[in-house]
Structures are given as C-alpha cells and as structure tokens.
Scaffold this active site. Sequence first.
Site, short mmCIF file in Angstrom:
data_model
loop_
_atom_site.label_atom_id
_atom_site.label_comp_id
_atom_site.label_asym_id
_atom_site.label_seq_id
_atom_site.Cartn_x
_atom_site.Cartn_y
_atom_site.Cartn_z
N LYS A 150 13.28 -13.91 31.98
CA LYS A 150 12.81 -15.01 32.83
C LYS A 150 13.42 -16.35 32.42
O LYS A 150 13.44 -17.29 33.23
CB LYS A 150 11.29 -15.06 32.80
N SER A 182 4.38 -15.41 32.32
CA SER A 182 5.30 -14.27 32.42
C SER A 182 5.05 -13.49 33.71
O SER A 182 4.87 -12.27 33.69
CB SER A 182 5.17 -13.36 31.20
N SER A 204 10.72 -9.60 29.02
CA SER A 204 10.49 -10.80 29.84
C SER A 204 11.25 -12.03 29.38
O SER A 204 11.15 -13.08 30.01
CB SER A 204 8.99 -11.11 29.90
#
Length: 482
Positions: A131, A314, A128
């Site tokens: 992102k 997230s 993640s």
Amino acid sequence: MMGVKNGGSRKRVPTAWGRLMWPVLLAVVLLCVGAVVVSGMAPGLFSVPRPSPSIPAWQQQPTQLSGSSALLPLDDKAPVPLTSEVSRLLDGTLKPDGAGNISGMVIDAITGKVLFDRDANANRIPASNMKLLTAVAALKALGPDARFTTKVLGSDNPSTVVLTGGGDVLLGASASDPSAILGRAGLASLAADTAAALAAAGVQGPITVKVDDSLFTGPALNPAWSLDDVAAGETAPLYSLALNSGRYSPGVQTGPRPQDSAMTTAQAFAEQLAAAGVMVSPGVERAKGLPTKVLATAESATVSEQVDLMLETSDNFLAEALGRMTAAASGKETTYDAATAAVRQRLGELGIATDSMQLADVSGLALENQVSARQFAEVVRAITSGPDPALRSALDGFPVAGLTGTLNDRYGDASTAGGAGLVRAKTGTLNTVIALSGYVVDADGRLLVFSFIGNGLDPGAAGNKVAMDRSASVLASCGCRG
C-alpha cells in the site's frame, strides 16, 4: 492462507500503557512528526543546534503541551549513525522466531547513505507494505487534493435516474459529513438533491433507479487472490462505487462483504430516494445515464485523506480502488493489471528501480507480489524527503507505534516501548509474512527510513512482530556514534 489483517476504525482505543502515557506521547508525536513535516525534510531547512547528547529534547517528558503552531526543525548538523553500530544493534534484534528470514534496509533520509543492508535487494512477498507503493502512485498521478464525484444522471426516460460511480468507495448511507473521510459523500444528501431536481423538472413518480459502474473494467475479483481471503472478508469484488469501503456497516470490519457493491449501493440509494418523498419502482438494474443531464452530485474526501485512511487501517478494498483511479489518471484501462502497471510507472518517474518488481495487486493480498526492502525504503524516503512535495501528505497516514491504526496494540512491552509514539510505520501481515516499513528520528535528531520484511516465517509465531518492533525501537533510541 490467512489474509492481511486490516485495522479497525480510524480512532482506535489505545492499549492500557498507551492510555496512561497519552499526554506525554501526544506531545512527543506532535513535536517529532511536526518537525519533520514543517521542515519539508530538506537539508537546507534545518537550523536548530543539536540538544544535549544525554537525553534528547523530543524524548524528554514535556512540562506542558505546546500551544504553538510553529514547530522547530531538526538539526542538519546531527551526526549520521555509524553503519557498524546500526548493524551491530539490528543484528541482535532482527531475528525470526523460528523458521524463515528477515531482510532489511536502513537509510539516512537526507543523505541517502545506507546504514544497514541485509539482503535488501532480494525480492520478498511484502503483504500490505504494497500500500506504500499505491499511496505514492495515487498521490503522484491524481494529486493530494483531487476528489471523486458520484453523480445521479437523467436518461432518455425522465422517470429513470442513473446512480453513476466515479471511484468513491467510501460513500455513506446517511447525509454527507464534511468532517468525515468515510461518509464524506452521503446517499441521503444525494437522494435529497435528486428529489429536489426531479420536483423542479416536474417529474412525477414512480422513478426507476439504475446504476452505472462502468468506470472500472475487467474482472471485479482479482484472480491472484485466495478465495479463502475473499470469503473471510479481507476484500471483495471491486466496483466504482461502494458503501463503507465495500462493507455492510462502517462499524463492522470483519466478516462477509457485499459481493456486488454497486448494486448494494444503488439499492440503498433507492431507499433514501423513497425516504426523501419520491415514489420509487422496485428493483435496480445496470444502465448508463446521459452526461448532459446531471441531477445531483456528491464529492468524496480528498485523495490525500483517502491515502491516509488506507495506510492507517490497511484497507485492501480502498487500496484497489485507488489503484484503479491511478490507472485512469495515467491514461490506462481501469483493470487490475492496469493498476499495477500505473503504480510501476509512477514509481519509475520518482527514480525508483522497478524492473525486478513483480506486482499482482496493489493492496498486498496476492502472494505473487515481489518487492525488495531497498525499494520500500526508497519509497519511504521519497515520501519523507524526496523532491515531490505532493508525497508529504502521506506522512499522516503512517500508524504511530502504540497509538494509532495497525500499530495501536503494539509497542507496549518493555522490549519495544522505547519506540512507542516515535516510530511511524506501515505494517504488513500474511500467514508467513511480516513486514514493517517507515521512519523515525533517532536520539541524535537524525531522520532514518527503514524497511524490514520477513518471509517463510512460522505462522502465528509472536516473536516475529516483536523482532520488527524491537528493531524499529532500537533505531528510535540510537545514538549510534560508537
């Protein structure tokens, strides 16, 4: 393969240690982070003399919470840590728990000097941390103040209304809430406005509700994702409108999701339209409305607010939606491939090398993603101290160690507590992947950005997150002048 573990609600309950230290840590966070934001992190704006070298001011217990809105800038004369000292400390902490390896980079944010480099140019699966790339690209392409509009359009048949998606996947089922991010635009308010418009036009029921989700094109489900992750609710097929970021309820962050969020949203809108006193025909289908016949609109939270929510919790579904909107703003199609291409384009415009990157999605679920620790460190540096002020709005989205978002339940033991309230970083977790990229002000008042990425790790080995957190804490307490 387990997927990315998203955070829960935006304001999660801190750990027991966090609750005990909340007044102290709140003041520390306000002083430390506020100084970074107010100063703009530009070299020419730093002016306050360096505090005593023993215990820096921002790490001392405050006597009271500050009531002033003006926070002191950092000291541009603060010493840059010695590379040898930073390397010595991190070589002792940045170790995998069992199998695998951890690459990393630490950069002095203002000068760009590399303070630590361990295989930082090597491509890694970032989970993640992807992102962060999406956040920068969305802010650059769309602008922090942009909003997405959900519309109700009329058609050739006056008894038909078409709910039209504009990219807002954070719709709420009830009334619009101006103070919220998820639920800023509410279906109940949209339905009430639609009912008023129909009444003003003299339209009698029954009314047929249709939905237009054509803004996003291509497959709704990314073929690079594991179907196990989709079944577990890590994400869902993507459409240009959705309730609760593609979940059945805003309070339920795990488990199955709607597999067609557009139809689910349209059905909920039809129910709200009926509750507003309109006779509604059963069933919902896809169609297009007439752009000249706007019956009602609802505006989303700003892009900067959505980016902050995406980073803090997230949120995979939200990340992919922002990626599609970034593609649209970049003059591209609104497919998954176009979203990754748009992210790559916007990073290149910031001077970040992208030739070595391999991007399969913009949320980080895909194992085919390959990005280096150097690239992530440069992205964080662009956010904290780069030339584009639009990127500064992402600062608030970084989870705070031990307090918020996906770092809420970390930094609570003796080996990592030194970074609690000081470290701000984006997490990343897959079955054999742990990543942490963010920023911190060290004990001498120097702003440092960092990225640590572990690959090939033993699944579930608790020591890997601890190694990341301990390493970030070492940077927070670093007076690394030899």
